[in-house]
Enzyme design. Sequence first.
Site, PDB file in Angstrom:
ATOM      1  N   CYS A 290       0.866  -1.174   0.000  1.00  0.00           N
ATOM      2  CA  CYS A 290       0.000   0.000   0.000  1.00  0.00           C
ATOM      3  C   CYS A 290       0.901   1.221   0.000  1.00  0.00           C
ATOM      4  CB  CYS A 290      -0.902  -0.015   1.236  1.00  0.00           C
ATOM      5  SG  CYS A 290      -1.838   1.508   1.482  1.00  0.00           S
TER       6      CYS A 290
ATOM      7  N   CYS B 123      -0.194   3.788  -6.471  1.00  0.00           N
ATOM      8  CA  CYS B 123      -1.146   3.069  -5.617  1.00  0.00           C
ATOM      9  C   CYS B 123      -1.275   1.678  -6.211  1.00  0.00           C
ATOM     10  CB  CYS B 123      -2.497   3.778  -5.599  1.00  0.00           C
ATOM     11  SG  CYS B 123      -3.826   2.841  -4.791  1.00  0.00           S
TER      12      CYS B 123
END
Length: 279
Positions: A76, A185
């Site tokens: 992440c 991302c």
Amino acid sequence: MGNQQQHPIGIFDSGLGGITVLRALYRQLPQESIIYFADTARLPYGDRSPEELIQYVREILTWMEAQGVKMVVMACNTSSAIALDVIRSEFKTPVLGLILPGARGAVSQGKRIGVIATQATVNSGAYENAILEANPEAAVWQMPCPEFVPLIEANRINDPHTKRIVQKRLQPLLEQGIDTLVYGCTHYRHLSGVIQSILPSHVICVDPAEYVVSATEQELELMGWKNPQSPLPTRFAVSGCPDQFAQSAKGWLGHQPLVEQVDLKNLIMNASPLSITNG
């Protein structure tokens, strides 16, 4: 913890995005056992405060350590940008983030670099700082894309509305003449077909997932922790709805995994090792 070689690698993300890292691990380190955790109850991470994110990651790492992981990969970018340094100072388990490997990958490909990421990652300046540290001559433009994660989690990847949103977000970067685009991302790799249909052919897309897995392999070799045996089945856990995650993950994994629900709020009292599930 006994023989570290046979302990699993922990991966976590807010949702489906980390599956891009999981698949890269399958390709590059197929002998490693893996635990995958998705914090779906608190998705998305991109609009959370730094204080919230650090606390979430603390809870996940506490649970991961209770599962006996030998290493954790933050799959992440948002948590990597906000929480990595704090978490490394608080936990004994080695923790790898995406930002530095992704930045190094970007500067190996070009000098006019666009970064698409969550609002929190953009606000942190982590990618821009890491890219400029790796190559001070690089030019960096960042674009927050808050709509992307909800669209991906809702399985609207092929929706015409999604393509319009992607076009809108990429256009300012294209006007700057970027030659490299960083998926800042892990979710965004799931939109690669849409993104590449919009980008000129000369623009190279950089997926930090590939680079963090290479860094993981280097770390395992350095520590002497590579697993010499066959891996255990991958274990999946979520903080939200297991069935929803299993259904959504099916398209990316090629099968529907068995998924366990974990209550992170009670994890200190109930952090017993997960039962092995099929993967």
